[in-house]
Design a protein around this motif. Structure first.
Motif, PDB file in Angstrom:
ATOM      1  N   TYR A 186      26.535 -18.549 -32.798  1.00 21.32           N
ATOM      2  CA  TYR A 186      27.458 -19.280 -31.942  1.00 21.32           C
ATOM      3  C   TYR A 186      27.371 -18.734 -30.527  1.00 21.32           C
ATOM      4  O   TYR A 186      27.006 -17.577 -30.320  1.00 21.32           O
ATOM      5  CB  TYR A 186      28.898 -19.127 -32.455  1.00 21.32           C
ATOM      6  N   LEU A 187      27.717 -19.570 -29.563  1.00 21.44           N
ATOM      7  CA  LEU A 187      27.858 -19.110 -28.188  1.00 21.44           C
ATOM      8  C   LEU A 187      29.257 -18.521 -28.078  1.00 21.44           C
ATOM      9  O   LEU A 187      30.243 -19.173 -28.444  1.00 21.44           O
ATOM     10  CB  LEU A 187      27.687 -20.263 -27.200  1.00 21.44           C
ATOM     11  N   VAL A 188      29.341 -17.273 -27.632  1.00 20.56           N
ATOM     12  CA  VAL A 188      30.641 -16.613 -27.536  1.00 20.56           C
ATOM     13  C   VAL A 188      30.885 -16.161 -26.100  1.00 20.56           C
ATOM     14  O   VAL A 188      29.954 -15.913 -25.341  1.00 20.56           O
ATOM     15  CB  VAL A 188      30.751 -15.399 -28.491  1.00 20.56           C
ATOM     16  N   ALA A 189      32.153 -16.077 -25.763  1.00 18.47           N
ATOM     17  CA  ALA A 189      32.573 -15.529 -24.471  1.00 18.47           C
ATOM     18  C   ALA A 189      33.529 -14.396 -24.770  1.00 18.47           C
ATOM     19  O   ALA A 189      34.468 -14.551 -25.545  1.00 18.47           O
ATOM     20  CB  ALA A 189      33.262 -16.598 -23.624  1.00 18.47           C
ATOM     21  N   TYR A 190      33.241 -13.245 -24.202  1.00 17.99           N
ATOM     22  CA  TYR A 190      34.148 -12.129 -24.387  1.00 17.99           C
ATOM     23  C   TYR A 190      34.538 -11.553 -23.049  1.00 17.99           C
ATOM     24  O   TYR A 190      33.866 -11.744 -22.050  1.00 17.99           O
ATOM     25  CB  TYR A 190      33.595 -11.072 -25.338  1.00 17.99           C
ATOM     26  N   THR A 191      35.682 -10.888 -23.056  1.00 19.33           N
ATOM     27  CA  THR A 191      36.261 -10.448 -21.797  1.00 19.33           C
ATOM     28  C   THR A 191      35.658  -9.132 -21.338  1.00 19.33           C
ATOM     29  O   THR A 191      35.337  -8.267 -22.124  1.00 19.33           O
ATOM     30  CB  THR A 191      37.785 -10.270 -21.927  1.00 19.33           C
ATOM     31  N   LEU A 192      35.508  -9.049 -20.029  1.00 18.09           N
ATOM     32  CA  LEU A 192      35.056  -7.822 -19.384  1.00 18.09           C
ATOM     33  C   LEU A 192      36.124  -7.288 -18.448  1.00 18.09           C
ATOM     34  O   LEU A 192      35.909  -6.350 -17.734  1.00 18.09           O
ATOM     35  CB  LEU A 192      33.774  -8.083 -18.584  1.00 18.09           C
ATOM     36  N   GLY A 193      37.242  -7.921 -18.447  1.00 15.07           N
ATOM     37  CA  GLY A 193      38.323  -7.539 -17.548  1.00 15.07           C
ATOM     38  C   GLY A 193      39.158  -8.773 -17.257  1.00 15.07           C
ATOM     39  O   GLY A 193      39.021  -9.805 -17.895  1.00 15.07           O
ATOM     40  N   TYR A 251      23.024  -7.461 -32.668  1.00 10.43           N
ATOM     41  CA  TYR A 251      21.999  -6.608 -33.272  1.00 10.43           C
ATOM     42  C   TYR A 251      21.282  -5.851 -32.172  1.00 10.43           C
ATOM     43  O   TYR A 251      20.953  -6.404 -31.130  1.00 10.43           O
ATOM     44  CB  TYR A 251      20.990  -7.436 -34.067  1.00 10.43           C
ATOM     45  N   ASP A 252      21.044  -4.585 -32.394  1.00 12.06           N
ATOM     46  CA  ASP A 252      20.331  -3.734 -31.461  1.00 12.06           C
ATOM     47  C   ASP A 252      19.183  -3.084 -32.225  1.00 12.06           C
ATOM     48  O   ASP A 252      19.377  -2.595 -33.345  1.00 12.06           O
ATOM     49  CB  ASP A 252      21.289  -2.661 -30.922  1.00 12.06           C
ATOM     50  N   ASP A 253      17.975  -3.079 -31.647  1.00 10.56           N
ATOM     51  CA  ASP A 253      16.807  -2.507 -32.323  1.00 10.56           C
ATOM     52  C   ASP A 253      17.017  -1.048 -32.703  1.00 10.56           C
ATOM     53  O   ASP A 253      16.518  -0.588 -33.728  1.00 10.56           O
ATOM     54  CB  ASP A 253      15.559  -2.614 -31.440  1.00 10.56           C
ATOM     55  N   GLU A 254      17.752  -0.335 -31.887  1.00 12.23           N
ATOM     56  CA  GLU A 254      17.942   1.092 -32.147  1.00 12.23           C
ATOM     57  C   GLU A 254      19.079   1.367 -33.131  1.00 12.23           C
ATOM     58  O   GLU A 254      18.978   2.226 -33.998  1.00 12.23           O
ATOM     59  CB  GLU A 254      18.218   1.820 -30.831  1.00 12.23           C
ATOM     60  N   TYR A 255      20.182   0.604 -32.994  1.00 14.85           N
ATOM     61  CA  TYR A 255      21.382   0.906 -33.782  1.00 14.85           C
ATOM     62  C   TYR A 255      21.642  -0.089 -34.915  1.00 14.85           C
ATOM     63  O   TYR A 255      22.520   0.129 -35.734  1.00 14.85           O
ATOM     64  CB  TYR A 255      22.609   0.971 -32.875  1.00 14.85           C
ATOM     65  N   GLY A 256      20.934  -1.187 -34.951  1.00  9.30           N
ATOM     66  CA  GLY A 256      21.147  -2.186 -36.004  1.00  9.30           C
ATOM     67  C   GLY A 256      22.299  -3.126 -35.685  1.00  9.30           C
ATOM     68  O   GLY A 256      22.620  -3.378 -34.530  1.00  9.30           O
ATOM     69  N   TYR A 257      22.939  -3.638 -36.737  1.00  4.20           N
ATOM     70  CA  TYR A 257      24.037  -4.585 -36.581  1.00  4.20           C
ATOM     71  C   TYR A 257      25.316  -3.860 -36.161  1.00  4.20           C
ATOM     72  O   TYR A 257      25.584  -2.753 -36.593  1.00  4.20           O
ATOM     73  CB  TYR A 257      24.291  -5.320 -37.896  1.00  4.20           C
ATOM     74  N   TYR A 258      26.096  -4.535 -35.310  1.00  4.36           N
ATOM     75  CA  TYR A 258      27.366  -3.967 -34.871  1.00  4.36           C
ATOM     76  C   TYR A 258      28.371  -5.100 -34.652  1.00  4.36           C
ATOM     77  O   TYR A 258      27.989  -6.205 -34.244  1.00  4.36           O
ATOM     78  CB  TYR A 258      27.202  -3.152 -33.579  1.00  4.36           C
ATOM     79  N   PRO A 259      29.635  -4.871 -34.940  1.00  5.66           N
ATOM     80  CA  PRO A 259      30.642  -5.919 -34.720  1.00  5.66           C
ATOM     81  C   PRO A 259      30.956  -6.075 -33.239  1.00  5.66           C
ATOM     82  O   PRO A 259      30.892  -5.117 -32.476  1.00  5.66           O
ATOM     83  CB  PRO A 259      31.865  -5.395 -35.480  1.00  5.66           C
ATOM     84  N   ILE A 260      31.264  -7.292 -32.841  1.00  2.00           N
ATOM     85  CA  ILE A 260      31.740  -7.573 -31.480  1.00  2.00           C
ATOM     86  C   ILE A 260      33.214  -7.936 -31.627  1.00  2.00           C
ATOM     87  O   ILE A 260      33.551  -9.032 -32.058  1.00  2.00           O
ATOM     88  CB  ILE A 260      30.941  -8.713 -30.810  1.00  2.00           C
ATOM     89  N   ASN A 261      34.072  -7.012 -31.305  1.00  2.00           N
ATOM     90  CA  ASN A 261      35.504  -7.172 -31.555  1.00  2.00           C
ATOM     91  C   ASN A 261      36.273  -7.811 -30.412  1.00  2.00           C
ATOM     92  O   ASN A 261      37.462  -8.057 -30.546  1.00  2.00           O
ATOM     93  CB  ASN A 261      36.124  -5.804 -31.879  1.00  2.00           C
ATOM     94  N   TYR A 262      35.632  -8.067 -29.299  1.00  2.00           N
ATOM     95  CA  TYR A 262      36.358  -8.533 -28.116  1.00  2.00           C
ATOM     96  C   TYR A 262      36.011  -9.980 -27.753  1.00  2.00           C
ATOM     97  O   TYR A 262      36.165 -10.387 -26.616  1.00  2.00           O
ATOM     98  CB  TYR A 262      36.098  -7.610 -26.933  1.00  2.00           C
ATOM     99  N   VAL A 263      35.552 -10.771 -28.723  1.00  2.00           N
ATOM    100  CA  VAL A 263      35.273 -12.196 -28.481  1.00  2.00           C
ATOM    101  C   VAL A 263      36.591 -12.910 -28.250  1.00  2.00           C
ATOM    102  O   VAL A 263      37.540 -12.762 -29.019  1.00  2.00           O
ATOM    103  CB  VAL A 263      34.516 -12.823 -29.675  1.00  2.00           C
TER     104      VAL A 263
END
Length: 126
Positions: free
Chosen positions: A59-66, A99-111
């Motif tokens: 999905y296309l997501v938008a998350y806050t940066l401030g 997904y990050d090549d170095e760290y693998g899958y990670y949750p995005i909690n700020y969508v």
């Protein structure tokens, strides 16, 4: 020339206009590009407060940066973290993830908002 067809230069100019508008409000870029390519379906942003996707997928997501700042990217969504990766999202439910090549899958909690991706372009039959 058909009124619905625009030249490459006109397309480039419209894309540049969209880019300038996006600097003022990043949410306008998607709408602007949808206008430029005359997308037949215009999706609306859905707040995560109003609901989450019904199916796993991208999905296309938008998350806050401030305050009033958003970052947009394509993110995966899963109802059950074990379906994606046993370790990185273990125990996660209804989670957007990256997904990050170095760290693998990670949750995005700020969508904050999401929308379905448009259909990919179809090849012209010649």
């Amino acid at each position: 020339m058909n009124d619905d067809v625009i030249s490459r230069n006109e397309l480039r100019e419209k894309a540049m206009e969209c880019g300038k508008l996006a600097q003022q409000d990043p949410r306008l870029l998607v709408v602007g590009l949808g206008y430029v390519v005359n997308a037949p379906t215009v999706y609306q942003w859905i707040s995560v407060r109003d609901g989450l996707p019904e199916t796993d997928g991208n999905y296309l997501v938008a998350y806050t940066l401030g305050i009033d700042q958003y970052w947009m990217e394509v993110s995966g969504f899963c109802k059950n973290g074990k379906d994606v990766c046993e370790y990185g999202l273990a125990g996660a439910k209804n989670t957007f993830y990256g997904y990050d090549d170095e760290y693998g899958y990670y949750p995005i909690n700020y969508v904050a908002h999401w929308m379905p991706l448009p259909e990919p372009p179809k090849e012209d039959a010649e």
